[in-house]
Design an enzyme around this catalytic site. Structure first.
Site, PDB file in Angstrom:
ATOM      1  N   GLY A  28      38.553  29.761  41.648  1.00 45.00           N
ATOM      2  CA  GLY A  28      38.972  31.129  41.391  1.00 45.00           C
ATOM      3  C   GLY A  28      38.735  32.033  42.598  1.00 45.00           C
ATOM      4  O   GLY A  28      38.542  31.556  43.716  1.00 45.00           O
ATOM      5  N   LEU A  29      38.734  33.319  42.357  1.00 45.32           N
ATOM      6  CA  LEU A  29      38.489  34.278  43.439  1.00 45.32           C
ATOM      7  C   LEU A  29      36.998  34.577  43.501  1.00 45.32           C
ATOM      8  O   LEU A  29      36.528  35.609  43.054  1.00 45.32           O
ATOM      9  CB  LEU A  29      39.300  35.563  43.209  1.00 45.32           C
ATOM     10  CG  LEU A  29      40.285  35.911  44.329  1.00 45.32           C
ATOM     11  CD1 LEU A  29      41.291  34.803  44.517  1.00 45.32           C
ATOM     12  CD2 LEU A  29      40.965  37.210  44.083  1.00 45.32           C
ATOM     13  N   HIS A  30      36.242  33.629  44.055  1.00 47.29           N
ATOM     14  CA  HIS A  30      34.806  33.812  44.252  1.00 47.29           C
ATOM     15  C   HIS A  30      34.594  34.659  45.505  1.00 47.29           C
ATOM     16  O   HIS A  30      35.552  35.213  46.051  1.00 47.29           O
ATOM     17  CB  HIS A  30      34.086  32.464  44.308  1.00 47.29           C
ATOM     18  CG  HIS A  30      34.600  31.557  45.393  1.00 47.29           C
ATOM     19  ND1 HIS A  30      34.122  31.589  46.676  1.00 47.29           N
ATOM     20  CD2 HIS A  30      35.571  30.606  45.370  1.00 47.29           C
ATOM     21  CE1 HIS A  30      34.766  30.696  47.412  1.00 47.29           C
ATOM     22  NE2 HIS A  30      35.659  30.083  46.635  1.00 47.29           N
ATOM     23  N   ALA A  31      33.383  34.779  45.970  1.00 48.96           N
ATOM     24  CA  ALA A  31      33.019  35.750  47.013  1.00 48.96           C
ATOM     25  C   ALA A  31      33.896  35.704  48.270  1.00 48.96           C
ATOM     26  O   ALA A  31      34.411  36.737  48.697  1.00 48.96           O
ATOM     27  CB  ALA A  31      31.550  35.588  47.384  1.00 48.96           C
ATOM     28  N   ALA A  34      37.659  36.502  47.579  1.00 46.36           N
ATOM     29  CA  ALA A  34      37.743  37.881  47.079  1.00 46.36           C
ATOM     30  C   ALA A  34      37.586  38.866  48.231  1.00 46.36           C
ATOM     31  O   ALA A  34      38.313  39.857  48.326  1.00 46.36           O
ATOM     32  CB  ALA A  34      36.689  38.126  46.007  1.00 46.36           C
TER      33      ALA A  34
END
Length: 108
Positions: A28-31, A34
């Site tokens: 997913g859109l982790h750190a 993102a």
């Protein structure tokens, strides 16, 4: 952008453009992605928002993007208002796809 206020509500003269996308990378859109996504958003003058269900998140804020919990398979709508909205949506959609390609290439 051209904003007018009528009876306490904002009226945008520039249409809202939007794009429905799916988060494809397994984490997913982790750190890291993102942060890269937000840096990309800041290159545009348009106001950009992420809509997930009934919730709205500012795409200009790393904290809001992370709090959106954009996991793999999540479908979102990216909304943009401004003179470069079309270009912003094109680039952000491409960037989300690039995250998947980077993951497959082992660069996540």
């Amino acid at each position: 952008m051209g904003v007018a206020c009528r009876g306490g509500s904002l009226v945008y003269r520039t249409p809202i453009m939007w794009r429905e996308v799916e988060i494809l990378n397994s984490m997913g859109l982790h750190a890291r992605p993102a942060a890269e996504f937000v840096r990309c958003v800041h290159k545009f003058s348009s106001e950009i928002t992420i809509r997930k269900g009934d919730e709205h998140f500012s795409a200009h804020s790393i904290l809001e993007v992370l709090s959106a919990n954009l996991d793999c398979g999540t479908r979102i709508t990216i909304e943009a208002i401004g003179s470069d909205a079309h270009e912003a949506l094109d680039r952000l959609e491409q960037l989300l796809f690039e995250f998947k390609e980077q993951e497959e290439g082992g660069r996540v």
